[in-house]
Design a protein around this motif. Structure first.
Motif, PDB file in Angstrom:
ATOM      1  N   ALA A 167      -4.034   0.270   5.040  1.00 47.87           N
ATOM      2  CA  ALA A 167      -2.730   0.340   5.708  1.00 47.87           C
ATOM      3  C   ALA A 167      -2.485  -0.884   6.573  1.00 47.87           C
ATOM      4  O   ALA A 167      -1.375  -1.441   6.601  1.00 47.87           O
ATOM      5  N   VAL A 168      -3.536  -1.311   7.260  1.00 45.32           N
ATOM      6  CA  VAL A 168      -3.403  -2.506   8.115  1.00 45.32           C
ATOM      7  C   VAL A 168      -3.132  -3.741   7.270  1.00 45.32           C
ATOM      8  O   VAL A 168      -2.249  -4.553   7.572  1.00 45.32           O
ATOM      9  N   SER A 169      -3.857  -3.861   6.169  1.00 51.64           N
ATOM     10  CA  SER A 169      -3.656  -5.014   5.274  1.00 51.64           C
ATOM     11  C   SER A 169      -2.256  -5.000   4.690  1.00 51.64           C
ATOM     12  O   SER A 169      -1.593  -6.035   4.574  1.00 51.64           O
ATOM     13  N   LEU A 170      -1.796  -3.780   4.366  1.00 57.30           N
ATOM     14  CA  LEU A 170      -0.454  -3.650   3.794  1.00 57.30           C
ATOM     15  C   LEU A 170       0.606  -4.067   4.796  1.00 57.30           C
ATOM     16  O   LEU A 170       1.574  -4.746   4.452  1.00 57.30           O
ATOM     17  N   ALA A 171       0.391  -3.669   6.050  1.00 55.84           N
ATOM     18  CA  ALA A 171       1.360  -4.041   7.092  1.00 55.84           C
ATOM     19  C   ALA A 171       1.375  -5.549   7.297  1.00 55.84           C
ATOM     20  O   ALA A 171       2.443  -6.161   7.442  1.00 55.84           O
ATOM     21  N   ALA A 172       0.182  -6.147   7.262  1.00 53.19           N
ATOM     22  CA  ALA A 172       0.120  -7.606   7.426  1.00 53.19           C
ATOM     23  C   ALA A 172       0.793  -8.321   6.262  1.00 53.19           C
ATOM     24  O   ALA A 172       1.540  -9.296   6.442  1.00 53.19           O
ATOM     25  N   ALA A 173       0.535  -7.792   5.076  1.00 53.08           N
ATOM     26  CA  ALA A 173       1.146  -8.413   3.893  1.00 53.08           C
ATOM     27  C   ALA A 173       2.650  -8.234   3.902  1.00 53.08           C
ATOM     28  O   ALA A 173       3.407  -9.123   3.483  1.00 53.08           O
ATOM     29  N   PRO A 178       7.627  -9.868   2.624  1.00 56.92           N
ATOM     30  CA  PRO A 178       8.325  -8.566   2.623  1.00 56.92           C
ATOM     31  C   PRO A 178       8.924  -8.193   1.267  1.00 56.92           C
ATOM     32  O   PRO A 178       8.932  -7.022   0.898  1.00 56.92           O
ATOM     33  N   GLU A 179       9.409  -9.205   0.507  1.00 61.36           N
ATOM     34  CA  GLU A 179      10.074  -8.877  -0.762  1.00 61.36           C
ATOM     35  C   GLU A 179       9.077  -8.315  -1.767  1.00 61.36           C
ATOM     36  O   GLU A 179       9.327  -7.300  -2.430  1.00 61.36           O
ATOM     37  N   MET A 180       7.964  -9.033  -1.825  1.00 60.17           N
ATOM     38  CA  MET A 180       6.958  -8.572  -2.803  1.00 60.17           C
ATOM     39  C   MET A 180       6.443  -7.177  -2.447  1.00 60.17           C
ATOM     40  O   MET A 180       6.268  -6.318  -3.317  1.00 60.17           O
ATOM     41  N   ILE A 181       6.251  -6.978  -1.162  1.00 56.95           N
ATOM     42  CA  ILE A 181       5.723  -5.676  -0.743  1.00 56.95           C
ATOM     43  C   ILE A 181       6.747  -4.573  -0.970  1.00 56.95           C
ATOM     44  O   ILE A 181       6.410  -3.457  -1.368  1.00 56.95           O
ATOM     45  N   SER A 182       8.032  -4.934  -0.763  1.00 57.58           N
ATOM     46  CA  SER A 182       9.061  -3.912  -1.005  1.00 57.58           C
ATOM     47  C   SER A 182       9.106  -3.562  -2.476  1.00 57.58           C
ATOM     48  O   SER A 182       9.302  -2.399  -2.848  1.00 57.58           O
ATOM     49  N   GLN A 183       8.912  -4.565  -3.336  1.00 57.62           N
ATOM     50  CA  GLN A 183       8.853  -4.257  -4.774  1.00 57.62           C
ATOM     51  C   GLN A 183       7.662  -3.351  -5.084  1.00 57.62           C
ATOM     52  O   GLN A 183       7.768  -2.392  -5.843  1.00 57.62           O
ATOM     53  N   LEU A 184       6.537  -3.731  -4.474  1.00 58.63           N
ATOM     54  CA  LEU A 184       5.341  -2.908  -4.705  1.00 58.63           C
ATOM     55  C   LEU A 184       5.530  -1.491  -4.191  1.00 58.63           C
ATOM     56  O   LEU A 184       5.119  -0.523  -4.819  1.00 58.63           O
ATOM     57  N   MET A 185       6.167  -1.392  -3.038  1.00 58.29           N
ATOM     58  CA  MET A 185       6.392  -0.066  -2.479  1.00 58.29           C
ATOM     59  C   MET A 185       7.320   0.741  -3.363  1.00 58.29           C
ATOM     60  O   MET A 185       7.163   1.939  -3.548  1.00 58.29           O
ATOM     61  N   GLY A 186       8.310   0.028  -3.926  1.00 60.22           N
ATOM     62  CA  GLY A 186       9.196   0.704  -4.864  1.00 60.22           C
ATOM     63  C   GLY A 186       8.443   1.174  -6.072  1.00 60.22           C
ATOM     64  O   GLY A 186       8.651   2.286  -6.568  1.00 60.22           O
TER      65      GLY A 186
END
Lengths: 270, 211
Positions: A167-173, A178-186
């Protein structure tokens, strides 16, 4: 001379000397007065509240054997009343664990059969279909049974150090990309929604080759419950099938009917 | 409060005089149990000095001894309907008093101080002992008696509670080993052992007066 006299003195003599310490007659007069007052106070005085509670136990205190017998009888009755329930509970618990492990085993087996079949024809078979659904159902069975028995499973709350570090790594990433992570989260949310439906369907599930249909029909003849697996509402039959479907039985059936792939041979003995 | 009352089924191995006393006591006890409260006064008058003496020599404090003696009589009076005569009234009363005293001594282990009765120095025993120890007379003699009394009580207070109880009951009150064992709810061997050890300790404390 004095030394000789001292040698005559003993402990017993000193104790006799000590015995001569006595109170005066005035002391006894005041003693009698005080004792009379205390005695009257004890007669007319209010007893403490716990004295009345302790009174019924006086008889029991005089006869401890009665108390021991009553306690033993009580323990026997309580154990007789609760022990079968506890045994049933333990038995059910073991049964649940057995069912769950059995479902898990069969799920592993089914996964294995999926890969095996997929290697051959690049298409899932009826067996594969059967095997996939219980994998979803097994978690449902597990959750519902554990919930019904009042257990909180370890699977319901995942709070491990690894999860926290992820979770911490995800927040840092997410802060950096943010765009890539939002895609991943999607993507993750899509994965979640894919798992949510009760019956997950695969696109290749609808494509079946004639040989696989024939094989499934033959297997259905040997395992009648497999036939019902195609019925999406036959949830109970699927469960029963998965529970009863052992690897040995599957391969035994295949060997007996010689369902090796394209040809079918049957030996009839007289 | 009444937990200190412990009645055992043991009976005393006592002298005929003691047995006769026990019979008389049992008659009085039955009268009290029947409702004759005044009959209990006879038991008080009979045993108050002995009971007070035992408690006083255990505590070395006359006020505490007075209170504990009165409490022992009150407890016995309150519990006399539960007295079934399995032991003599004397033993039963002693047990109440000894248990109350032991409880008091345990509670006040670290705050004891002496409050002594006067020694009757006119008694022959006292005169013999004092003349054996010193040739002094008059005021010096009284001072010596007072000093000896204090030394004796201090030596007694240095003993453990159980050793003090045993030596008090045996040497001062004159109970037999068996009677002490019944009162203290222990074996006769234990009583003898404690008595021997208590005497050794007292000798060590009072060696200036003994040798």
């Amino acid at each position: 001379m004095n030394q000789d006299r001292k040698n005559k003195v003993t402990i017993e003599g000193l104790m006799r000397f000590k015995r001569l310490e006595q109170p005066t007659p005035e002391f006894w007069r005041s003693f009698d007065t005080e004792l009379r007052t205390k005695q009257l106070a004890a007669i007319v005085g209010k007893r403490p509240w716990w004295a009345s509670l302790a009174a019924p136990f006086t008889f029991v205190r005089r006869h401890p054997a009665i108390l021991g017998t009553a306690a033993a009888l009580l323990v026997t009755l309580v154990s007789y009343h609760y022990l079968p329930r506890a045994t049933n509970f333990g038995h059910n618990h073991v049964m649940q664990e057995g069912v769950i492990s059995g479902v898990a085993d069969s799920a592993q087996l089914n996964t294995h059969s999926i890969t095996q079949v997929s290697d051959g024809s690049h298409a899932p078979t009826e067996v594969a279909k059967v095997s996939y659904k219980p994998t979803v159902a097994s978690s449902d069975v597990q959750d519902s049974r554990f919930k019904s028995s009042g257990f909180r499973t370890e699977f319901s709350e995942i709070d491990s150090p690894a999860a926290r570090s992820i979770a911490v790594s995800l927040a840092a990433a997410q802060a950096t990309h943010p765009e890539m992570i939002s895609q991943l989260m999607g993507l993750r949310s899509r994965i979640v929604t894919v798992n949510t439906p009760e019956y997950a369907t695969e696109p290749l599930e609808h494509v079946t080759s004639p040989s696989e249909e024939r094989r499934a029909r033959l297997l259905a003849a040997s395992l009648p419950t497999v036939k019902r697996a195609d019925d999406r509402m036959g949830n109970v039959g699927i469960e029963r099938t998965v529970n009863n479907l052992s690897e040995d039985r599957l391969y035994q059936s295949i060997r007996r009917y010689d369902v090796g792939g394209q040809k079918i041979s049957m030996t009839v003995k007289f | 409060m009444l937990d200190a009352v412990k009645v055992t089924s043991k009976t005393l191995v006592a002298s005929p005089e003691r047995l006769q006393e026990a019979d008389q006591d049992s008659v009085i006890v039955k009268q009290v149990q029947a409702g004759d409260v005044a009959a209990f006064d006879r038991l008080i008058l009979k045993y108050r000095e002995r009971l007070y003496g035992v408690i006083y020599h255990m505590t070395s404090n006359r006020e505490d001894a007075s209170d504990l003696t009165q409490d022992a009589f009150i407890k016995a009076f309150q519990a006399i309907n539960r007295f079934q005569g399995q032991s003599s009234f004397f033993t039963w009363l002693y047990r109440i008093a000894i248990n109350a005293t032991l409880s008091h001594l345990r509670k006040n282990r670290f705050k004891s101080f002496l409050s002594l009765d006067t020694v009757n120095s006119e008694e022959p025993v006292s005169q013999e002992l004092i003349s054996a120890l010193t040739d002094k007379t008059g005021a010096d003699r009284d001072a010596f008696v007072h000093e000896l009394q204090e030394k004796l009580n201090e030596a007694m207070q240095k003993l453990s509670i159980k050793h003090r109880t045993v030596i008090t009951l045996f040497e001062i009150d004159g109970l037999s080993h068996q009677e002490i064992a019944d009162v203290m709810d222990c074996s006769v061997g234990t009583v003898r052992s404690r008595l021997h050890y208590a005497k050794q300790l007292l000798q060590a404390e009072m060696k200036a007066y003994i040798s």
